[in-house]
Design a protein around this motif. Structure first.
Motif, PDB file in Angstrom:
ATOM      1  N   VAL A  16       0.839  -1.204   0.000  1.00  0.00           N
ATOM      2  CA  VAL A  16       0.000   0.000   0.000  1.00  0.00           C
ATOM      3  C   VAL A  16       0.875   1.255   0.000  1.00  0.00           C
ATOM      4  O   VAL A  16       0.583   2.234  -0.693  1.00  0.00           O
ATOM      5  CB  VAL A  16      -0.942   0.012   1.217  1.00  0.00           C
ATOM      6  N   SER A  58       2.232   2.055  -3.428  1.00  0.00           N
ATOM      7  CA  SER A  58       1.193   2.634  -4.275  1.00  0.00           C
ATOM      8  C   SER A  58       0.959   4.103  -3.941  1.00  0.00           C
ATOM      9  O   SER A  58       0.839   4.948  -4.838  1.00  0.00           O
ATOM     10  CB  SER A  58      -0.113   1.841  -4.088  1.00  0.00           C
ATOM     11  N   ARG A  59       0.924   4.432  -2.664  1.00  0.00           N
ATOM     12  CA  ARG A  59       0.706   5.817  -2.247  1.00  0.00           C
ATOM     13  C   ARG A  59       1.895   6.698  -2.618  1.00  0.00           C
ATOM     14  O   ARG A  59       1.726   7.844  -3.028  1.00  0.00           O
ATOM     15  CB  ARG A  59       0.461   5.884  -0.731  1.00  0.00           C
ATOM     16  N   ASP A 105       1.588   7.481  -6.260  1.00  0.00           N
ATOM     17  CA  ASP A 105       0.505   8.453  -6.477  1.00  0.00           C
ATOM     18  C   ASP A 105       0.960   9.862  -6.130  1.00  0.00           C
ATOM     19  O   ASP A 105       0.664  10.823  -6.851  1.00  0.00           O
ATOM     20  CB  ASP A 105      -0.702   8.096  -5.597  1.00  0.00           C
ATOM     21  N   ILE A 154       3.630  -2.538  -9.142  1.00  0.00           N
ATOM     22  CA  ILE A 154       2.652  -1.655  -8.519  1.00  0.00           C
ATOM     23  C   ILE A 154       2.484  -0.383  -9.346  1.00  0.00           C
ATOM     24  O   ILE A 154       1.377   0.133  -9.511  1.00  0.00           O
ATOM     25  CB  ILE A 154       3.079  -1.333  -7.070  1.00  0.00           C
ATOM     26  N   ARG A 199      -0.949   1.042 -11.492  1.00  0.00           N
ATOM     27  CA  ARG A 199      -1.517   2.391 -11.459  1.00  0.00           C
ATOM     28  C   ARG A 199      -1.883   2.858 -12.862  1.00  0.00           C
ATOM     29  O   ARG A 199      -2.926   3.482 -13.073  1.00  0.00           O
ATOM     30  CB  ARG A 199      -0.504   3.353 -10.824  1.00  0.00           C
ATOM     31  N   LYS A 206      -5.015   1.367 -14.085  1.00  0.00           N
ATOM     32  CA  LYS A 206      -6.170   1.730 -13.261  1.00  0.00           C
ATOM     33  C   LYS A 206      -6.607   0.557 -12.380  1.00  0.00           C
ATOM     34  O   LYS A 206      -7.791   0.324 -12.160  1.00  0.00           O
ATOM     35  CB  LYS A 206      -7.345   2.200 -14.127  1.00  0.00           C
ATOM     36  N   VAL A 207      -5.628  -0.188 -11.894  1.00  0.00           N
ATOM     37  CA  VAL A 207      -5.894  -1.322 -11.010  1.00  0.00           C
ATOM     38  C   VAL A 207      -5.316  -1.002  -9.637  1.00  0.00           C
ATOM     39  O   VAL A 207      -4.166  -0.561  -9.531  1.00  0.00           O
ATOM     40  CB  VAL A 207      -5.229  -2.612 -11.561  1.00  0.00           C
ATOM     41  N   ASP A 208      -6.115  -1.212  -8.590  1.00  0.00           N
ATOM     42  CA  ASP A 208      -5.600  -1.051  -7.234  1.00  0.00           C
ATOM     43  C   ASP A 208      -4.870  -2.338  -6.859  1.00  0.00           C
ATOM     44  O   ASP A 208      -5.510  -3.393  -6.744  1.00  0.00           O
ATOM     45  CB  ASP A 208      -6.735  -0.788  -6.247  1.00  0.00           C
ATOM     46  N   GLU A 228      -3.481  -3.524  -4.121  1.00  0.00           N
ATOM     47  CA  GLU A 228      -3.876  -4.154  -2.864  1.00  0.00           C
ATOM     48  C   GLU A 228      -5.174  -4.940  -3.037  1.00  0.00           C
ATOM     49  O   GLU A 228      -5.275  -6.092  -2.613  1.00  0.00           O
ATOM     50  CB  GLU A 228      -4.040  -3.089  -1.783  1.00  0.00           C
ATOM     51  N   SER A 229      -6.157  -4.320  -3.684  1.00  0.00           N
ATOM     52  CA  SER A 229      -7.436  -4.998  -3.905  1.00  0.00           C
ATOM     53  C   SER A 229      -7.268  -6.189  -4.843  1.00  0.00           C
ATOM     54  O   SER A 229      -7.854  -7.251  -4.625  1.00  0.00           O
ATOM     55  CB  SER A 229      -8.460  -4.021  -4.497  1.00  0.00           C
TER      56      SER A 229
END
Length: 257
Positions: free
Chosen positions: A143, A146-147, A150, A200, A204, A207-209, A211-212
């Motif tokens: 996570v 990913s952050r 972003d 990861i 992005r 458009k895929v998360d 973690e999910s």
């Protein structure tokens, strides 16, 4: 749906109950922000599970648990004279207004990316020394990666096309294979980390998360493996005594469910 008046009454009821519990319940009286912290994290993960399962009734319940925690922290804050629930609510209201000048000011934006860039630039103007300050240190690594991506993309530090990211991923995979061949454990770990970070980043652009996506795969694997276990039990077999070929028969059945 409830009216605004009903909604406000419900929040007022919760605040009243929180006051009563804090005064009368031995367990609630004993709690501190430190003792509640791990419980809040647990509740957040439970909400995440409910969202992934698309169980809206459970989402409602878990949101209630999280709301209780917010009210609980605010109550503790009011007891020390540091803040109360009004300060919490007004604080986020002011932040939302200041971070949305395209709604509450005269700034014009063309799309979602413009909004994200403005958001990060405004945070820097508010005194933050780095765009990465807002990434919690205790976030799980996937996570957090990913952050981080972003955040830096929000100020323009990003690839231009998805293909560039895919090529970078392939490059990192090749470097990992080189270190695997060389059998250097530290370098293998470093290159494996680079591969994950690139994956990861690619997610992005797709458009895929991540973690999910990974958690959905976890759930899918668990469901199939538990089917395999149940079928083995039905046939009076122990998984440890079965061949991979025998297990694969049930696995393929599970994939069709």
């Amino acid at each position: 749906m409830n009216t605004r008046e009903d909604q406000l009454q419900a929040i007022d009821r919760l605040l009243t109950i929180m006051n009563e519990l804090r005064e009368q319940c031995p367990w609630d009286r004993k709690q501190t922000m430190q003792t509640l912290r791990h419980l809040t994290i647990e509740e957040t993960y439970e909400l995440g599970d409910a969202i992934l399962d698309n169980d809206l009734d459970e989402v409602k319940k878990e949101l209630g648990d999280l709301l209780l925690h917010i009210v609980f922290y605010a109550k503790i804050g009011s007891e020390t004279g540091d803040f109360d629930i009004a300060d919490v609510a007004n604080g986020i209201c002011e932040k939302l207004i200041s971070r949305h000048p395209h709604i509450y000011g005269d700034v014009e934006v063309g799309n979602e990316e413009d909004v994200k860039r403005n958001w990060e630039n405004l945070k820097l103007k508010e005194g933050k020394k780095s765009v990465l300050e807002g990434v919690p240190k205790s976030l799980p690594a996937l996570v957090k990666a990913s952050r981080i991506q972003d955040k830096v993309a929000g100020v323009g530090f990003d690839w231009e096309e998805p293909q560039q990211v895919f090529e970078k991923l392939q490059e990192e995979l090749a470097e990992l294979q080189e270190e695997v061949n060389a059998q250097d454990p530290e370098k293998i770990e470093a290159e494996f980390g680079d591969v994950l970070f690139s994956m990861i980043n690619y997610a992005r652009f797709l458009k895929v998360d991540p973690e999910s996506a990974l958690e959905r795969t976890n759930k899918k694997f668990i469901k199939r493996f538990q089917y395999l276990e149940s079928k083995a039990k039905e046939n009076n077999k122990d998984l440890r005594d079965m061949t991979l070929g025998e297990m694969d028969v049930f696995w393929e059945e599970a994939k069709k469910l």
